[in-house]
Design a protein around this motif. Structure first.
Motif, PDB file in Angstrom:
ATOM      1  N   GLN A   1       0.833  -1.199   0.000  1.00 17.62           N
ATOM      2  CA  GLN A   1       0.000   0.000   0.000  1.00 17.62           C
ATOM      3  C   GLN A   1       0.874   1.258   0.000  1.00 17.62           C
ATOM      4  N   ILE A   2       1.934   1.255   0.781  1.00 13.62           N
ATOM      5  CA  ILE A   2       2.828   2.410   0.819  1.00 13.62           C
ATOM      6  C   ILE A   2       3.492   2.618  -0.533  1.00 13.62           C
ATOM      7  N   ALA A   3       3.858   1.530  -1.216  1.00 16.90           N
ATOM      8  CA  ALA A   3       4.446   1.653  -2.555  1.00 16.90           C
ATOM      9  C   ALA A   3       3.463   2.288  -3.531  1.00 16.90           C
ATOM     10  N   SER A   4       2.176   1.965  -3.399  1.00 13.58           N
ATOM     11  CA  SER A   4       1.162   2.589  -4.255  1.00 13.58           C
ATOM     12  C   SER A   4       1.097   4.094  -4.009  1.00 13.58           C
ATOM     13  N   PHE A   5       1.135   4.498  -2.740  1.00 14.64           N
ATOM     14  CA  PHE A   5       1.126   5.926  -2.424  1.00 14.64           C
ATOM     15  C   PHE A   5       2.336   6.625  -3.044  1.00 14.64           C
ATOM     16  N   ALA A   6       3.497   6.001  -2.908  1.00 13.40           N
ATOM     17  CA  ALA A   6       4.714   6.610  -3.435  1.00 13.40           C
ATOM     18  C   ALA A   6       4.655   6.722  -4.956  1.00 13.40           C
ATOM     19  N   ALA A   7       4.172   5.685  -5.614  1.00 17.80           N
ATOM     20  CA  ALA A   7       4.109   5.690  -7.080  1.00 17.80           C
ATOM     21  C   ALA A   7       3.193   6.785  -7.603  1.00 17.80           C
ATOM     22  N   ALA A   8       2.137   7.095  -6.841  1.00 21.14           N
ATOM     23  CA  ALA A   8       1.184   8.114  -7.279  1.00 21.14           C
ATOM     24  C   ALA A   8       1.605   9.526  -6.884  1.00 21.14           C
ATOM     25  N   GLY A   9       2.642   9.653  -6.073  1.00 21.04           N
ATOM     26  CA  GLY A   9       3.144  10.977  -5.731  1.00 21.04           C
ATOM     27  C   GLY A   9       2.618  11.557  -4.440  1.00 21.04           C
ATOM     28  N   ALA A  10       2.223  10.720  -3.474  1.00 21.59           N
ATOM     29  CA  ALA A  10       1.835  11.240  -2.158  1.00 21.59           C
ATOM     30  C   ALA A  10       3.021  11.954  -1.517  1.00 21.59           C
ATOM     31  N   ASP A  11       2.728  12.905  -0.652  1.00 22.16           N
ATOM     32  CA  ASP A  11       3.781  13.667   0.017  1.00 22.16           C
ATOM     33  C   ASP A  11       4.239  13.024   1.309  1.00 22.16           C
ATOM     34  N   MET A  12       3.390  12.173   1.898  1.00 23.62           N
ATOM     35  CA  MET A  12       3.692  11.570   3.187  1.00 23.62           C
ATOM     36  C   MET A  12       2.754  10.393   3.393  1.00 23.62           C
ATOM     37  N   VAL A  13       2.979   9.649   4.443  1.00 25.43           N
ATOM     38  CA  VAL A  13       2.139   8.519   4.834  1.00 25.43           C
ATOM     39  C   VAL A  13       1.732   8.727   6.290  1.00 25.43           C
ATOM     40  N   THR A  14       0.462   8.458   6.601  1.00 27.19           N
ATOM     41  CA  THR A  14       0.008   8.501   7.991  1.00 27.19           C
ATOM     42  C   THR A  14      -0.676   7.187   8.325  1.00 27.19           C
ATOM     43  N   ALA A  15      -0.180   6.516   9.351  1.00 29.01           N
ATOM     44  CA  ALA A  15      -0.776   5.266   9.830  1.00 29.01           C
ATOM     45  C   ALA A  15      -1.626   5.583  11.045  1.00 29.01           C
ATOM     46  N   MET A  16      -2.933   5.287  10.952  1.00 29.85           N
ATOM     47  CA  MET A  16      -3.892   5.719  11.965  1.00 29.85           C
ATOM     48  C   MET A  16      -4.408   4.543  12.795  1.00 29.85           C
ATOM     49  N   THR A  17      -4.745   4.863  14.063  1.00 38.54           N
ATOM     50  CA  THR A  17      -5.436   3.934  14.968  1.00 38.54           C
ATOM     51  C   THR A  17      -4.607   2.675  15.217  1.00 38.54           C
ATOM     52  N   LEU A  18      -3.315   2.856  15.395  1.00 35.16           N
ATOM     53  CA  LEU A  18      -2.444   1.709  15.636  1.00 35.16           C
ATOM     54  C   LEU A  18      -2.475   1.309  17.112  1.00 35.16           C
ATOM     55  N   PRO A  19      -2.436  -0.006  17.380  1.00 33.92           N
ATOM     56  CA  PRO A  19      -2.566  -0.470  18.756  1.00 33.92           C
ATOM     57  C   PRO A  19      -1.265  -0.875  19.438  1.00 33.92           C
TER      58      PRO A  19
END
Length: 312
Positions: free
Chosen positions: A150-168
């Motif tokens: 999923q992170i690779a998909s974000f990078a390929a599309a040009g996202a500026d950052m990644v946020t991982a939410m609701t981690l336990p």
């Protein structure tokens, strides 16, 4: 991989950035949209769905413009990873397509907005399992293997950052941070807490942050708390703790209900928007690193307006 110019990103103690209020709350209770598995990402596949996503972001851009803040544009992809996607009929190729489509949709929203405030695009992802009640705590290696696609998909599309939410738990967060670093994307880690201020795994917030920083050479851009009311975690935010300067963002719930109560609730508890703004302002006075503010369960643009009035 192509290089994409990035707008200014939030930083501890820096200029105020907003993140949005709860997209899923607004879709479910205001728009009457059925969200199987609480997944919003399939909306990107239809004209009607894209129109609702666009409306959500136009409302938030207007608030950021009014108050002179930045705004993080988060993709509706919290559930768009392999295990959750499979429940909705999405294989690996389909998930890559929709994750990239969500980034590109927000790039178009940003371009159409034509504003001079920073609007970084964040690829949003969630835990592999249930963030409230984790049955299995992933090791860093398991988490890195799972979340890399999923992170690779974000990078390929040009996202500026990644946020991982609701981690336990820190193990899954460590793997996500490593996967983001491998993909060349700044990473934000957001933990949820129980009513005692501890993570669902039982870890303390400080222990989790220090564990990840030690294992990743402090690679996360910053840390957040999401999906808990300030009453649940305020007591553990010691201004003198060595890790407290790494805590930069809040996306609190409007409701004081516990995770169990929220799971069983049949009606929306939207709390008191004005009170939530005052609680955020009090926390910012104690913790000057806090510079990213948004909302989670039960919040909408009313809550964000009050947060801005109290804090901006």
């Amino acid at each position: 991989m192509p290089e994409f110019p990035r707008p200014a990103l939030p930083r501890p103690g820096g200029p105020l950035f907003l993140s949005d209020s709860s997209l899923e709350t607004w879709l479910s209770f205001e728009k009457g949209v059925d969200l199987p598995e609480f997944a919003a990402f399939p909306l990107i596949e239809t004209d009607q769905g894209r129109a609702m996503l666009g409306e959500h972001w136009q409302r938030h851009i207007a608030i950021a413009m009014e108050h002179g803040t930045g705004l993080i544009l988060g993709t509706p992809t919290w559930r768009a990873s392999a295990d959750w996607g499979a429940r909705l009929g999405y294989d690996a190729a389909a998930l890559d397509r929709v994750n990239q489509a969500c980034v590109m949709f927000l790039q178009a929203i940003r371009a159409d907005a034509g504003v001079d405030i920073p609007l970084p695009i964040s690829g949003q992802l969630g835990p592999r399992g249930d963030g409230y009640f984790p049955e299995t705590l992933l090791s860093p290696e398991e988490a890195e293997a799972y979340h890399s696609a999923q992170i690779a998909s974000f990078a390929a599309a040009g996202a500026d950052m990644v946020t991982a939410m609701t981690l336990p738990h820190s193990g899954e967060a460590t793997g996500i941070a490593r996967a983001a670093a491998e993909a060349g994307l700044p990473c934000v880690i957001a933990f949820t807490t129980e009513t005692d201020g501890r993570l669902p795994s039982g870890q303390s917030l400080g222990e989790a942050i220090e564990t990840i920083d030690a294992a990743t050479a402090a690679s996360p851009l910053y840390y957040m708390i999401n999906c808990a009311h300030p009453d649940h975690f305020e007591r553990v935010l010691d201004p003198d703790a060595p890790w407290i300067g790494r805590l930069t963002g809040l996306r609190a719930n409007a409701s004081r209900l516990s995770h169990t109560e929220l799971d069983n609730a049949e009606t929306l508890d939207d709390g008191d928007p004005s009170e939530l703004g005052r609680l955020y302002a009090a926390l910012r006075e104690r913790l000057p690193a806090l510079s990213v503010l948004g909302g989670c369960c039960g919040t909408d643009t009313r809550h964000l307006e009050h947060v801005c009035e109290a804090c901006a």
